[in-house]
Motif scaffolding. Structure first.
Motif, PDB file in Angstrom:
ATOM      1  N   THR A  29    -105.254  94.098  39.444  1.00  0.00           N
ATOM      2  CA  THR A  29    -104.105  93.643  38.604  1.00  0.00           C
ATOM      3  C   THR A  29    -104.594  92.980  37.181  1.00  0.00           C
ATOM      4  OG1 THR A  29    -102.769  93.641  40.291  1.00  0.00           O
ATOM      5  CG2 THR A  29    -101.964  92.715  38.225  1.00  0.00           C
ATOM      6  N   ASN A  31    -104.206  94.338  33.753  1.00  0.00           N
ATOM      7  CA  ASN A  31    -103.495  93.658  32.429  1.00  0.00           C
ATOM      8  C   ASN A  31    -104.388  93.435  31.444  1.00  0.00           C
ATOM      9  OD1 ASN A  31    -101.290  93.682  34.244  1.00  0.00           O
ATOM     10  ND2 ASN A  31    -101.191  91.468  34.394  1.00  0.00           N
ATOM     11  N   GLU A  65    -104.643  96.803  29.231  1.00  0.00           N
ATOM     12  CA  GLU A  65    -103.410  97.105  28.505  1.00  0.00           C
ATOM     13  C   GLU A  65    -103.113  96.287  27.293  1.00  0.00           C
ATOM     14  OE1 GLU A  65    -100.211  96.698  31.427  1.00  0.00           O
ATOM     15  OE2 GLU A  65    -100.420  98.643  32.483  1.00  0.00           O
ATOM     16  N   VAL A  71    -102.015  87.405  29.821  1.00  0.00           N
ATOM     17  CA  VAL A  71    -102.723  88.363  30.940  1.00  0.00           C
ATOM     18  C   VAL A  71    -102.152  88.200  32.282  1.00  0.00           C
ATOM     19  CG1 VAL A  71    -104.839  86.929  31.577  1.00  0.00           C
ATOM     20  CG2 VAL A  71    -104.846  89.494  31.269  1.00  0.00           C
ATOM     21  N   ASP A 113     -99.016  87.531  33.095  1.00  0.00           N
ATOM     22  CA  ASP A 113     -97.609  87.603  33.164  1.00  0.00           C
ATOM     23  C   ASP A 113     -96.793  86.350  33.318  1.00  0.00           C
ATOM     24  OD1 ASP A 113     -97.697  90.333  32.999  1.00  0.00           O
ATOM     25  OD2 ASP A 113     -97.907  90.842  35.056  1.00  0.00           O
TER      26      ASP A 113
END
Length: 302
Positions: free
Chosen positions: A109, A113, A116, A149, A151
């Motif tokens: 994850t 992240n 993205e 990064v 969230d």
């Protein structure tokens, strides 16, 4: 209020005889962008550092909903400090992966992240570069990525737009809008009041450690002095016989007049228009709301 609202509640902080914060209070709802503005030394950074646990308040508390913020809850806060704090000799993507996992994300994850965010911020081609090899503007984009990064559930940024070129400003602004649209409370401080006016849902103006004005941008502008902008080729100072009417600005045929102690709403402007028409043709006549910059200067000078 919503359980994920950020509450700054009655924070006070003194350094000897110096009052840094005096019962500082405000709230930021999920999905709201809150502009926190004031002169240097007004208490903005102190408030943010207390919210992040870097400083301890003498009194007051920070909550998310009804939960008092502790170290575990602070792990969900994204923070972009004014003094940039990343590792200059570490590669950009490695650094972001590290921060993501430090906040509890698994490796897959964290990598997703990171990729993205670098794409979103226009830094994909710099992922393997050392931070110190980037321009200052791109370093700030990486600093923002570090705050996003993992969230975060709350986003706090101290002067995030400082020193950015116009393109980077738009990238930064759009990133904050996207996070707000996901339902995150976003609070940032800035001296760039044109950006605050354009970007924020609500604004708090602080002076000497206290909140002195707060509301939506429109509410604050409408609470300021009553100004009228009038364009007429009349050469006389035709407004002088009118009680309480004073000249603020003059540019060619256009004058800006302040209307003394007039109520912010409900002012009868027809006598003013009648006096202008008596002096000559009127090409423009209308209320002019002060900009946030003008209002800020008015508030902090009191």
């Amino acid at each position: 209020m919503h359980e994920n609202t950020l509450h700054i509640d009655g924070l006070s902080k003194r350094y000897g005889d110096t009052v840094a914060l005096d019962s500082m209070s405000f709230s930021v709802a999920p999905g709201e962008i809150y502009g926190f503005v004031g002169s240097n030394g007004a208490g903005k950074t102190t408030t943010m550092r207390i919210a992040l646990g870097v400083l301890q308040a003498d009194s007051g508390e920070v909550r998310v909903g009804s939960r008092i913020v502790d170290d575990a809850l602070r792990r969900s806060f994204g923070y972009m400090p004014e003094e940039r704090g990343l590792y200059p000799k570490q590669k950009v993507a490695e650094q972001l992966n590290y921060f993501a996992q430090l906040h509890g994300l698994d490796a897959a994850t964290a990598r997703r992240n990171t990729a993205e965010l670098l794409e979103r911020l226009g830094l994909s081609d710099r992922a393997k570069d050392k931070l110190q090899e980037l321009s200052l503007g791109n370093q700030q984009r990486v600093q923002l990525a570090a705050a996003l990064v993992f969230d975060p559930q709350v986003l706090i940024l101290d002067e995030p737009f400082s020193g950015l070129d116009p393109v980077a400003v738009e990238v930064m602004a759009e990133s904050l809008r996207e996070r707000a649209e996901r339902g995150i409370p976003v609070v940032f401080s800035s001296h760039q009041l044109d950006l605050v006016q354009r970007l924020c849902d609500r604004v708090g103006i602080v002076k000497s450690g206290r909140m002195v004005a707060e509301g939506s941008v429109d509410e604050l502008r409408r609470s300021g002095p009553v100004l009228y902008e009038i364009t007429t080729p009349a050469t006389s100072d035709w407004w002088e016989p009118l009680e309480g009417v004073d000249l603020v600005e003059r540019h060619g045929d256009t004058v800006v007049l302040s209307i003394g102690d007039a109520p912010a709403e409900g002012y009868d402007d027809q006598p003013l228009l009648k006096a202008a028409l008596a002096a000559g043709p009127v090409h423009h006549f209308g209320r002019r709301l002060p900009s946030l910059t003008e209002l800020f200067q008015e508030v902090v000078s009191q």
